[in-house]
Design a protein around this motif. Sequence first.
Motif, PDB file in Angstrom:
ATOM      1  N   HIS A  73      -7.741  22.977   3.287  1.00 49.22           N
ATOM      2  CA  HIS A  73      -8.270  21.663   3.795  1.00 49.22           C
ATOM      3  C   HIS A  73      -7.003  21.377   4.899  1.00 49.22           C
ATOM      4  N   SER A 132     -17.123  26.975   7.455  1.00 47.78           N
ATOM      5  CA  SER A 132     -15.959  25.966   7.740  1.00 47.78           C
ATOM      6  C   SER A 132     -16.918  24.605   8.085  1.00 47.78           C
ATOM      7  N   VAL A 133     -16.256  23.600   7.556  1.00 48.52           N
ATOM      8  CA  VAL A 133     -17.105  22.154   7.569  1.00 48.52           C
ATOM      9  C   VAL A 133     -16.219  21.268   8.330  1.00 48.52           C
ATOM     10  N   LEU A 134     -16.336  20.567   9.327  1.00 45.42           N
ATOM     11  CA  LEU A 134     -15.640  19.585   9.860  1.00 45.42           C
ATOM     12  C   LEU A 134     -16.265  18.099   9.485  1.00 45.42           C
ATOM     13  N   TRP A 136      -6.874  16.707  10.691  1.00 41.69           N
ATOM     14  CA  TRP A 136      -6.589  16.539  12.170  1.00 41.69           C
ATOM     15  C   TRP A 136      -5.851  15.210  12.384  1.00 41.69           C
ATOM     16  N   GLU A 185     -11.080  18.890   7.971  1.00 42.50           N
ATOM     17  CA  GLU A 185     -11.789  20.175   8.110  1.00 42.50           C
ATOM     18  C   GLU A 185     -11.497  20.838   6.834  1.00 42.50           C
ATOM     19  N   ILE A 186     -12.649  21.549   6.200  1.00 43.35           N
ATOM     20  CA  ILE A 186     -12.514  22.581   5.010  1.00 43.35           C
ATOM     21  C   ILE A 186     -13.050  23.852   5.351  1.00 43.35           C
ATOM     22  N   PHE A 187     -12.039  24.819   5.094  1.00 41.25           N
ATOM     23  CA  PHE A 187     -12.398  26.277   5.388  1.00 41.25           C
ATOM     24  C   PHE A 187     -13.046  27.064   4.349  1.00 41.25           C
ATOM     25  N   SER A 210     -17.666   7.959  15.318  1.00 40.93           N
ATOM     26  CA  SER A 210     -18.140   9.065  14.366  1.00 40.93           C
ATOM     27  C   SER A 210     -19.089   8.470  13.486  1.00 40.93           C
ATOM     28  N   PRO A 259     -15.992  14.303  10.633  1.00 39.13           N
ATOM     29  CA  PRO A 259     -15.287  13.370  11.378  1.00 39.13           C
ATOM     30  C   PRO A 259     -14.838  12.155  10.900  1.00 39.13           C
ATOM     31  N   SER A 274     -10.270  13.601  11.554  1.00 41.39           N
ATOM     32  CA  SER A 274     -11.059  14.360  10.905  1.00 41.39           C
ATOM     33  C   SER A 274     -10.565  15.188   9.754  1.00 41.39           C
TER      34      SER A 274
END
Length: 483
Positions: free
Chosen positions: A95, A44-46, A98, A104-106, A32, A48, A102
């Motif tokens: 939050h 939403s933001v991922l 994964w 992820e924030i929704f 990444s 890595p 990674s």
Amino acid sequence: MFPKVFILSVLLSVCFLNLFDCAVPVITEFLSVPTTVKARENNSVLLPCYLNTGSSGGIINIKEDGAFATTIKWYKNKDLLVDSSDPDLHLPDGHMLWSNGSLEIFRVQPEDTGEYVCEIIRPKPWSTVKQTHAIEVMHPPSVSPFPPTGFLQVKLGEEVRISCTPSGVPYPIVSWNFQNEELKLIDHREMLKFTASDRYLAGVYECSAVNGVGEAATAQIELNIIYPPELMTSRSWIHTAPTHRAQLECKVSADPQAMVTWLKGEVPVPLDSRVVSLVDGDKYTLLIRNVQKSDFGIYTCRAINELGQGEITIQLSGVPNPGVFKKTDDNALAGKNSYKLIWEVDSYTPIIEYNLWFRLYRPKTGLSKPDWTKLTIPTEHNSGPVYSKAYTIKGLKEGTIYEALLVSRNRYGWSKPSPILRFGTLGADVSNDLATPVQIHTQDDSNIIPLDLTASSSCIHSGSVLITLLISVITCNNIIFVG
């Protein structure tokens, strides 16, 4: 089998010796890459975060497959968000961590903006590695005005400071309007700073903040400038006569509101049923019914408030109004050596006589002006208040431009001079912005009038004019032109 380190060394040597064209692979700890994510609210933001643990696409990697993550931690602005080795530390709502590391924030919100650091702990002998990401949650602009009340009051001449502090992501650009007109500023400033040098700078100032997200944000600031009284009048000289009615008017502008007084000389005007003071908004009127001769004189309209005072004078007089030369077709008035003047004078009492002054017109050349010639002209018996008269001046030079002015006398005295009339005989060159006829105000420096316009008739003349007289009778009391 050669070690991977040896193979990498050989490849580097070959490239260095320029034996082959080749690109040296960049060895990184992460597959990444650091990322700055600009996201709108509720997206939403991922982020890595995964290791480079083996070979990929033929690229030689010096790592061993054992360089796996044992623990993954995420920090936001140096505060720990999650630790995969600590089951008691729960991620904030919205939050998710994964399995590949990674985050992820929704439904991101403005408070999710910040710097995020992924930390991976590996088994020995591998070291701990970190990778930094950032989130900018874009949201519409807002503005906070100063003063917060949206109202500012200053005195005339004081410094004005008003501002709008914007917020939003991206940072907004600020522009200003005044009374619904855009202010042409050299930059997008958040503060306006200026001197309240003119009361007309008062009004509504509106700032607008724009950042390309959502609608513009606006705020209004009302500026009030307080000032001492300012006065004006449409007529500083008023003609009247006994038994008539007269109105003296002055317009007063002041903030705070002023107290207005009418004076004659320095004495307040006594008010009664005949002399009345009226107020209509900012217009103040002194109404005099059935004028008496004792009412003639100079009146002062004086206004006072806590910041100062102002005043203006108005003269009430029985002498005639200044005469007015009538503008007609010059071809019907001009002769080869003559010119017919027509004028009107307003007077409530009969005109006794006129003094007509004329001379050669000479533009500004640095030379002295010719002398004036004065004619005393008797009036005709007609009823007022408008008195008309026509008079032909003869013995003038052909193709020449002259100028004239008029004063009139009734039982109360001589009028002020009329505007200067510029006229020409047949063949006169009226170019160079000359119009025939044209009336010039007598206060023009280029048209200085005699000091004693109302003196008794005498032998005042210009020799160059009298030489060309066709018919004249000269006495020491008057100059009579046949007309």
